[in-house]
Design an enzyme around this catalytic site. Sequence first.
Site: not given
Ligand code: GDG
Length: 545
Positions: A190, A399
Amino acid sequence: MRFGLELGQNKVFTPLDQLELLYKPAAIVPGGSSGRLVVVSNRVPLASSSAAPAAGGLAIALKAALKARGGLWFGWSGKTSEESPLAPQWRTFGSLTYAVSDLSRRDMEQYYHGFANRALWPICHYRLDLADLSECNAAGYFRVNEQFARQLHMMLRRDDIIWVHDYHFIPMGRFLRELGCVNRIGFFMHIPWPGPEVASALPAYQRILRSFGAYDVVGFQTETDADNFRDCVASANAGRVASGDWCEIDGRRTQVSAFPIGIDTEAFAKEARAVEQSMTVKCTLASLEGRDLIIGVDRLDYSKGLKQRIEAFCTFLERSPQAARARVTMLQITPKSRSEVPEYARLQRELAEEAGRVNGKLGDVDWTPLRYINKTMSRSALAGLYRIARIGLVTPLRDGMNLVAKEYVAAQAPDNPGVLVLSQFAGAAHELKSALIVNPYDIEATAAAIARAYAMPLEERKDRWNAMMAVLRANSIHDWTAHFLKALGQEREGKEIDAPLIEHARLPATVGLGRTAPLPASVDCIRGARQLTAARRRIYLTVTE
Ligand code: GDG
């Protein structure tokens, strides 16, 4: 006879014959009926009740795939226990079984905090300066992977198809193979994978690299990550890189491809529409008193570029008297993560200080320019807040993909969409080319992009948004799951690809992409590939008999 298992607060009694069913291997039928899907991930979204908070898009998509063919989801319980390894605790809902295992305190320190989060995470995010290269953490990483592999192996049936997720479990496939597992096993990374100059700083680099060879399919978020990985294999002499996405690592053929992860675009758009009238959205709008909103949503992590983003917002306000007069407000939602890791604890302090400094410098008695929140919001509240924000700021320093970028786009109102400002270093920038793409290290340029987004006319906003929505619709989270499982299922469906292995040689990089290109096939390599395939089929048939 009944067997008691502790699961959270509940004690679950399970008839022994059901336990046997879980552990009993099924006969392999090559190309025959499909077996279970087995997902392995560090955390398992085991909801203890229907009142539990809604899972994220990835969990929903994997759960759907697991339910469709029957499945097992295995990983860490999120808890520590004094002894290790304990037998996994499991729970079945219809065709889906969850099995989770605790970690000992030492395993948690060395494997999770130590190696996964203080060596693999920073190095894969190009932060060699933050990496802890301790040997004993590396040893803990392999030890826990072996423990988990042993536990999983006990639960496998021979026609299961196994999908391992993320950097916590890179060596899982290798340990499963050593235990005699001949199932199809896939791995999805990821987070980013850097080129050899950076990746080779990893402790146990060769062992980690060679571990990938145990998988039938290895997926990365972008072509750049997949290319970086192929470069690592070639430059470390860990194997050979072939045409058509194939690598041979330690004598085994592995498909190495990009599978960019998506979101449930339509469901998220629907949710954002539905919560327009919710209390959170109404209260936020009321508190803004007509001011425009800029939004950022990220776990508290140094890879997300939060300090630079706050600085860019501050510069934007200082350079744009019109925005300052209009009292544009930025809402940064940043749930805390990994607070036990010193680098994260430090960042937490620094960001809180920075937010205070910005508000002290630019704020007024009736205006707080930066609303910095460490609370976790509900998924639907997030969807509603994205929708009312005129600008989405997604500016990580590095990212794998960044799902927030995709969620922000999906949540917009078609007749009045906001503008996405997106880092060139997010995997999402490979797909969302109609965003305003920025270098997040360049504060002035990011501030200028915010100003451009703020002033963007409606027609341009609509054109950009339509282009991005088309991309999101063409590759949803369900497409992602289907594409990966299709690749992983190739052999099972009798569609094994007999692509010849070709000696890897680098030609001059093509403009912009830095891709490698193969030389013509060598006869020896083709023969080698066929022998390998034949040998693998022989093993397959022996096991079946
Ligand atoms: C890894 C990789 C890759 C955030 N704050 C809240 C909340 N979130 C949710 C967002 C989004 C998820 O968390 C974060 O996803 P990201 O992709 O931005 O980042 P990582 O956590 O680092 O994830 C990344 C991912 O895996 C998938 O393959 O894209 O690059 O690092 O969905 O909405 N959700 C809620 N409350 C919050 O306060 N409910």
